[in-house]
Every structure is written in C-alpha cells, then in structure tokens.
Scaffold this motif. Structure first.
Motif, PDB file in Angstrom:
ATOM      1  N   LEU A 160     -15.733 -14.453  -4.802  1.00  0.00           N
ATOM      2  CA  LEU A 160     -16.102 -13.340  -5.768  1.00  0.00           C
ATOM      3  C   LEU A 160     -16.809 -13.827  -7.198  1.00  0.00           C
ATOM      4  N   PRO A 211     -14.254  -5.957  -9.655  1.00  0.00           N
ATOM      5  CA  PRO A 211     -14.657  -6.235  -8.395  1.00  0.00           C
ATOM      6  C   PRO A 211     -14.113  -5.611  -7.264  1.00  0.00           C
ATOM      7  N   THR A 213     -12.530  -6.474  -3.930  1.00  0.00           N
ATOM      8  CA  THR A 213     -11.850  -7.489  -3.274  1.00  0.00           C
ATOM      9  C   THR A 213     -11.124  -6.911  -1.795  1.00  0.00           C
ATOM     10  N   GLN A 217      -7.862 -11.735  -0.801  1.00  0.00           N
ATOM     11  CA  GLN A 217      -8.081 -12.114  -2.324  1.00  0.00           C
ATOM     12  C   GLN A 217      -7.155 -11.336  -3.421  1.00  0.00           C
TER      13      GLN A 217
END
Length: 231
Positions: A160, A211, A213, A217
């Motif tokens: 990330l 983000p 994911t 994650q």
C-alpha cells in the motif's frame, strides 16, 4: 467481556460526541459529506444571540446544538441494525472506537499503520538522508515497528506504500505520511459503516483518500488497530 455493556458505553460516548461538536471536531460547523438526507441548511447561532447567551453551560449547549444542526450531525441514520451489529461483532465496535478515540490516540495509530506500509521502503533505505526522512515522517516508534515487526505482523500492508510519495526533509516540510494511515483507517471504517466513516473524516480531515485493499490487508490492519486500541 460483556459485549452488551461495552456497546452500551460506546453508544453513550457516541451520543456525547454528537452533542458536543465543539469539543471533538476541528471545524464543528463544516457540513458532513454524507448522508445526503442530512439537514445542512441550519446555521450556527447568530453572533448577537451567542454573545447574549454567554459562555455558561446554557450558552455552550445552545451553540453546540446549533453547530450539530449546521453540520448535519442531528440527522445521522444510526438505526437499530447498527446497534445490533455493534453488540455482536468485533469490527463494527473497533470502527466506532476509531471514531471516538481522541487525536492523541489516533495519530500514533495512523503512523504505525503507515510504518507497516513503509516496511520495504525502510529496509531499502541506505542513505542517511533517506533514513532521517523516514524518521521525520513516521516518528521513532512507527519507524522501529516498520523496520523490525511489520514483516511478521503486517506484511500484506507493504504494497500500500505509494512509491512516488515525497517525504519531508526537515521539520518544516509538509508531512503526507500520517494521512496515509488515517486514510487506511477511514477505508476500514467505511467497510463497516459509511456514516461512521463520514464522522471519522470530519474528525480527521487530513486523511488521504481510501486505498484499495484486499482481505489480507484488511485483516492485518484490523489486527494492529485492535492491538493498539484494546490494550
């Protein structure tokens, strides 16, 4: 642990947060971006009325109530289904904990998550200037976590990290790194409840965009959040 008691206490804390926006939001009257049905047409108290009410308990209560209406806080759609989830599942409770936690708790958590994202960048930092830039942006604790523990406890978060991110080179440079961690927290909260995510972003307006994911994650990030908030 009595989950009903925990969820009940957190519900009261949520009610207090919504009732006292001047204590909990950097810009109490800024309208929420959601939900669309929120009433953002109301305005804070007129200056002359606020002056007449003064700084006593009544005046503060009236100002907070006006701020809450102006921001749309009084129209948030917390329903029975939300409170059932709160009483029966871990992630909704953790999401609410993130919303309720003060900045002095969330900011180190955001840096810790950013440190986990930066684990590869940290390991590959050879030049002293690069290591110092990472220390400036993350802080000592998050840097140490990213260097020594993230590969064991949060390896999936490494992908990330945005490779083109410009790190600060001095204390006066803008630091975009904490916003990455805040954005990840906002993303996780949004997956549990969009209204809670809206509140979190109102409390932490510098959070980066959510983000993208995957489940590994998400699990790694929730594990770190639980470790930090439930110690």
């Amino acid at each position: 642990m009595d989950l009903t008691a925990v969820s009940g206490r957190m519900t009261l804390e949520l009610a207090a947060l919504l009732a006292r926006p001047s204590d909990h939001f950097p810009d109490p009257t800024a309208p929420l971006s959601a939900p669309p049905e929120a009433d953002t047409s109301a305005a804070p108290l007129a200056p002359d009325l606020a002056a007449r009410l003064g700084d006593g308990p009544l005046g503060r209560r009236c100002r907070d109530r006006a701020m809450a209406r102006a921001a749309g806080l009084t129209a948030l759609p917390f329903d029975a289904a939300f409170f059932r989830r709160l009483a029966s599942a871990d992630r909704p409770r953790l999401a609410l904990r993130c919303v309720l936690a003060p900045p002095e708790v969330i900011d180190p958590l955001a840096r810790l998550l950013a440190g986990a994202m930066a684990q590869d960048r940290i390991r590959h930092a050879i030049l002293r200037a690069d290591r110092e830039a990472l220390r400036l942006s993350l802080g000592d604790a998050a840097l140490a976590f990213g260097m020594r523990q993230a590969s064991v406890f949060a390896a999936p978060l490494a992908t990330l990290w945005p490779e083109t991110l410009a790190l600060p080179r001095s204390d006066t440079d803008p630091n975009p790194v904490p916003a990455l961690g805040l954005g990840l927290i906002a993303r996780l909260i949004n997956m549990q409840d969009a209204t809670l995510a809206t509140l979190f972003r109102k409390r932490h307006p510098t959070a980066a965009a959510d983000p993208v994911t995957d489940e590994a994650q998400d699990r790694a990030a929730w594990r770190l959040i639980a470790q930090e908030l439930e110690e």
